[in-house]
Design a protein around this motif. Structure first.
Motif, PDB file in Angstrom:
ATOM      1  N   PHE A   3      13.574  58.785   3.858  1.00  0.00           N
ATOM      2  CA  PHE A   3      14.461  56.865   3.777  1.00  0.00           C
ATOM      3  C   PHE A   3      15.893  57.220   3.559  1.00  0.00           C
ATOM      4  O   PHE A   3      16.892  56.914   4.310  1.00  0.00           O
ATOM      5  N   VAL A   4      16.052  58.632   2.724  1.00  0.00           N
ATOM      6  CA  VAL A   4      17.935  58.758   1.983  1.00  0.00           C
ATOM      7  C   VAL A   4      18.641  59.311   2.989  1.00  0.00           C
ATOM      8  O   VAL A   4      19.605  59.439   3.746  1.00  0.00           O
ATOM      9  N   ALA A   7      18.519  57.239   6.261  1.00  0.00           N
ATOM     10  CA  ALA A   7      19.739  56.200   6.168  1.00  0.00           C
ATOM     11  C   ALA A   7      21.693  56.427   6.017  1.00  0.00           C
ATOM     12  O   ALA A   7      22.636  55.355   5.890  1.00  0.00           O
ATOM     13  N   ALA A  51      24.188  52.571   1.779  1.00  0.00           N
ATOM     14  CA  ALA A  51      22.416  53.202   2.009  1.00  0.00           C
ATOM     15  C   ALA A  51      22.108  54.542   0.605  1.00  0.00           C
ATOM     16  O   ALA A  51      20.877  53.963  -0.060  1.00  0.00           O
ATOM     17  N   LEU A  52      22.492  54.524  -0.091  1.00  0.00           N
ATOM     18  CA  LEU A  52      22.367  55.357  -1.487  1.00  0.00           C
ATOM     19  C   LEU A  52      21.847  54.257  -2.145  1.00  0.00           C
ATOM     20  O   LEU A  52      21.326  53.876  -3.109  1.00  0.00           O
ATOM     21  N   ALA A  55      18.405  52.471  -1.304  1.00  0.00           N
ATOM     22  CA  ALA A  55      17.183  54.031  -1.862  1.00  0.00           C
ATOM     23  C   ALA A  55      17.377  53.581  -3.194  1.00  0.00           C
ATOM     24  O   ALA A  55      16.117  53.513  -3.352  1.00  0.00           O
ATOM     25  N   ILE A  58      15.617  49.785  -3.400  1.00  0.00           N
ATOM     26  CA  ILE A  58      14.175  49.710  -3.289  1.00  0.00           C
ATOM     27  C   ILE A  58      13.235  50.941  -3.793  1.00  0.00           C
ATOM     28  O   ILE A  58      12.283  49.993  -4.347  1.00  0.00           O
ATOM     29  N   PHE A  59      13.719  51.991  -4.689  1.00  0.00           N
ATOM     30  CA  PHE A  59      12.335  53.130  -4.898  1.00  0.00           C
ATOM     31  C   PHE A  59      12.798  53.552  -6.689  1.00  0.00           C
ATOM     32  O   PHE A  59      11.384  53.166  -6.750  1.00  0.00           O
TER      33      PHE A  59
END
Length: 94
Positions: A3-4, A7, A51-52, A55, A58-59
């Motif tokens: 994902f990272v 992104a 983006a970071l 992430a 979300i995670f």
């Protein structure tokens, strides 16, 4: 991890194909206006940071805790809103 990496690809980092396009456009922009590469770098930094942040949110669950939603009032069957009814109830054949 995927994902990272996915992104961060739009940020124009070197291992991705967008990095080559960004480098070429920065080089061309530097010949035209000297301040344009700074705009490109800033845009890439903001994109990568967003983006970071997504992430991490979300995670890892970092960031502020969302407020709870107010409780909805329940309505009786007679007091139903016709827009919230299923389509079969709203659209009856003639």
């Amino acid at each position: 991890m995927t994902f990272v990496a996915g992104a961060l690809a739009p940020a124009g980092l070197p291992p991705f194909g967008t990095g080559l396009g960004k480098a070429l456009s920065e080089d061309a922009a530097a010949r035209w206006q000297s301040w344009l590469p700074a705009v490109f770098v800033t845009a890439s930094a903001v994109t990568g940071a967003a983006a970071l942040r997504a992430a991490l949110r979300i995670f890892l669950g970092s960031g502020p805790v969302p407020r709870s939603r107010p409780a909805r009032r329940r309505q009786s069957a007679k007091g139903r809103n016709p827009r919230s009814a299923p389509p079969s109830v709203i659209c009856r054949p003639p």
